[in-house]
Write an enzyme that holds these catalytic residues in place. Structure first.
Site, PDB file in Angstrom:
ATOM      1  N   GLU A  71       0.792  -1.226   0.000  1.00 11.75           N
ATOM      2  CA  GLU A  71       0.000   0.000   0.000  1.00 11.75           C
ATOM      3  C   GLU A  71       0.833   1.290   0.000  1.00 11.75           C
ATOM      4  O   GLU A  71       0.822   2.047   0.981  1.00 11.75           O
ATOM      5  CB  GLU A  71      -0.966  -0.002   1.191  1.00 11.75           C
ATOM      6  CG  GLU A  71      -1.910  -1.182   1.162  1.00 11.75           C
ATOM      7  CD  GLU A  71      -3.072  -1.065   2.158  1.00 11.75           C
ATOM      8  OE1 GLU A  71      -3.123  -0.101   2.930  1.00 11.75           O
ATOM      9  OE2 GLU A  71      -3.955  -1.952   2.129  1.00 11.75           O
ATOM     10  N   GLU A  98      -4.768  -8.908   0.351  1.00 10.21           N
ATOM     11  CA  GLU A  98      -5.497  -8.707   1.614  1.00 10.21           C
ATOM     12  C   GLU A  98      -6.966  -8.502   1.322  1.00 10.21           C
ATOM     13  O   GLU A  98      -7.332  -7.709   0.447  1.00 10.21           O
ATOM     14  CB  GLU A  98      -5.031  -7.433   2.354  1.00 10.21           C
ATOM     15  CG  GLU A  98      -3.691  -7.530   2.996  1.00 10.21           C
ATOM     16  CD  GLU A  98      -3.293  -6.234   3.710  1.00 10.21           C
ATOM     17  OE1 GLU A  98      -4.183  -5.443   4.093  1.00 10.21           O
ATOM     18  OE2 GLU A  98      -2.087  -6.029   3.854  1.00 10.21           O
TER      19      GLU A  98
END
Ligand code: FCB
Length: 450
Positions: free
Chosen positions: A168, A357
Site C-alpha cells: 500500500e 489482503e
C-alpha cells in the site's frame, strides 16, 4: 433453492496475511533497530488508548506455534512482511544476523508444513535513522531499500520464490501528507516526491530480486479502493474519477509503463508540488525502472468509498444506500471486488492477479462455550470469495487469495480495538483460538471451494 458449489481453479493459492509490526512484538530484541512505527507509538496521543506493537501477538517468540496453527488450517500460503530494522538496524550497512536467522527459521518451518511463503519487503516499518535523514523524501532511501532487498533476498531467495515489494504505497504517501500514521510528517506538498521515491524503490527492488532469486515471482501490493459517486450527478462522478486517479491510477499507470496520469501531474504542478528540470525528482530513466515487468499484481481490497462533491452548487441529492458496515466502519460491498479485479484486468493486463489482503473487522469474543462464533466474518468472506470466483469465470487470471488476517493484531493507529483475525488472540495470555471463520476457511481450502 439448491446452492451451487463454487469450485476454484486447481492449485488456487489460499492463504492468510500478516505484517511484521502488527504481530511480532519484541521491538527491541536481538538487535532490532527502531522503526518509524516504534517512534510513532511511543509518542503520546498517536495511537488509541496508547496501545503499542511492543508485544503485539508475540509472534517473534511464538512463531513455531503459529506455523503449527497455519498447518492445522491447511493454509497453502502465508504472506508476511520482513521488518527492515531487524535486518539492517540503521537502515543500511551492518547486517543483524539474528534478524535474518529469525526469518530463515520461519521460512524453513513454513516449507516443512507445506505452506508457501510470500514475502512483503516493506509494510511501513522504515528504520528510524533513515527517517531522520528524510525518509522517503530522500532519494538515498531508494538505494537503502535496494541494499536491504539484496541482503534479505540473498539470504532467503533459495527458498522463497514469491516476493512483494511494497504494501500500500498510497498509505505511506498519506502518512507524509497527514499525521494519522507514522512518520506523521503532515505536509500536503510532500505527496508527489514520496510517491516517486516509493515507486522507484519498487522498480529497483524488482531488478535486485530478479538477479538474486532464481525462478522468482515478483509483484507489488497496492490498496485499491473503489470510489463510487454518491449520486448520478456529473460533479460526483468527476470527483470519484479524480479520487481514483489520486489513489489508484497514480501507482498503477506508472507501474504499467504509462507514466503518471497527466491530470495528476498538472494538478501538482499548479500547486508547485511537482518541480521539474534540475530541481525535479523524476530523473531520466526512472520511469523505465519503475515499469519493470511484473509476474503478478496483488491488491489489497476491503470496501468502497462513496464520493460526494459537497462543494458543487445544485448537486443532486445523494442516493441513499442501505449500508452494512464492519467494525472499521468499512462498508461490506462484495461486488466491488469483482469490479476491481475486472477493471485491473481490463486496464492493465497483469500476468496474474492476487488478492493480497481482504477481510473484516468484527469484535466477536469467545462465548461461554469457549468458541468464537463470528458468523458475520464467514458471511463477509463467503460473499467476497464468490465475487472473486465470478471474476475468474469472467476470465480474470486470479491466482490466489490472502485473508487479512491470520490472527487479531495491532491495527495501527487504532491499536487493538479492531479484530481482523481468523484466529482470536487473547492479548493477556497470548492464547490463540481459531474462530468459526477459521474452521469454515479450512473447509473451503480443503474443498477448493464452498
Ligand atoms: C491495510 C493494511 C493492513 C491492515 C488492513 C486492515 O490497509 O495493509 O496492514 O491493517 O489494512
Amino acid at each position: 433453492m439448491t446452492e451451487t458449489k463454487l469450485t476454484f481453479p486447481a492449485g488456487f493459492t489460499w492463504g492468510a496475511a500478516t505484517a511484521a509490526y502488527q504481530i511480532e512484538g519484541a521491538w527491541d530484541e536481538d538487535g532490532r533497530g527502531e522503526s518509524v512505527w516504534d517512534r510513532f507509538v511511543h509518542t503520546s496521543g498517536r495511537v488509541m488508548h496508547g496501545h503499542t506493537g511492543d508485544v503485539a501477538c508475540d509472534h517473534y517468540h511464538r512463531w513455531r506455534d503459529d506455523v503449527a496453527l497455519m498447518r492445522d488450517l491447511g493454509l497453502r500460503a502465508y504472506r508476511f512482511s520482513v521488518a527492515w530494522p531487524r535486518i539492517l538496524p540503521t537502515g543500511r550497512g551492518v547486517v543483524n544476523q539474528k534478524g535474518v536467522d529469525f526469518y530463515s527459521r520461519l521460512v524453513d518451518a513454513l516449507l516443512e508444513a507445506g505452506i508457501k511463503p510470500y514475502i512483503t519487503l516493506y509494510h511501513w516499518d522504515l528504520p528510524q535513522p533513515l527517517q531522520d535523514a528524510g525518509g522517503w523524501l530522500n532519494r538515498a532511501t531508494v538505494a537503502a531499500f535496494a541494499e536491504y532487498t539484496d541482503v534479505i533476498s540473498r539470504a532467503l531467495g533459495d527458498r522463497v520464490k514469491h516476493w512483494m515489494t511494497l504494501n500500500e504505497p498510497h498509505v505511506v504517501v498519506l502518512s507524509y501528507e497527514h499525521d494519522w500514521f507514522a512518520p506523521a510528517v503532515n505536509d500536503p506538498a510532500l505527496g508527489p516526491v514520496v510517491t516517486h521515491h516509493l515507486m522507484l524503490a519498487h522498480g529497483q527492488a524488482v531488478e535486485v530480486l530478479r538477479r538474486n532469486v532464481s525462478g522468482v515471482e515478483v509483484g507489488i501490493a497496492p490498496d485499491y479502493w473503489l470510489h463510487m459517486p454518491a449520486s448520478g450527478s456529473n460533479a460526483d462522478a468527476r470527483l470519484a474519477q479524480w479520487q481514483d486517479c489520486v489513489s489508484n491510477r497514480r501507482y498503477l499507470d506508472v507501474l504499467f509503463g504509462r507514466g503518471y496520469p497527466t491530470e495528476l501531474v498538472e494538478h501538482y504542478r499548479r500547486l508547485g508540488y511537482w518541480p521539474e528540470g534540475k530541481e525535479g525528482f523524476v530523473k531520466e530513466g526512472d520511469l523505465q525502472i519503475i515499469a519493470a515487468p511484473l509476474d503478478f499484481l496483488a491488491i489489497n481490497h476491503y470496501s468502497r468509498n462513496i464520493v460526494r462533491d459537497a462543494a458543487a452548487p445544485d448537486n443532486l441529492p445523494p442516493t441513499t444506500f442501505a449500508v452494512d458496515k464492519t467494525d472499521m466502519g468499512w462498508e461490506v460491498y462484495p461486488n466491488g471486488l469483482y469490479e476491481v479485479l475486472w477493471r485491473l484486468w481490463r486496464d492493465y493486463r497483469p500476468r496474474q492477479l492476487y488478492i493480497s489482503e481482504n477481510g473484516a473487522s468484527y469484535s466477536d469474543a469467545p462465548g461461554p462455550d469457549g468458541h468464537v462464533h463470528d458468523a458475520r466474518r464467514i458471511r463477509y468472506l463467503r460473499h467476497y470469495f464468490a465475487a472473486a470466483h465470478r471474476a475468474i469465470e469472467a476470465g480474470v487470471p486470479l491466482a490466489g487469495y490472502f485473508v487479512w488476517s491470520l490472527m487479531d493484531n495491532f491495527e495501527w493507529a487504532r491499536g487493538y480495538t479492531q479484530r481482523f483475525g481468523l484466529v482470536w488472540v487473547d492479548y493477556e495470555t497470548q492464547r490463540r483460538i481459531p474462530k468459526d471463520s477459521a474452521l469454515w476457511y479450512r473447509q473451503v481450502i480443503a474443498e477448493n471451494g464452498f
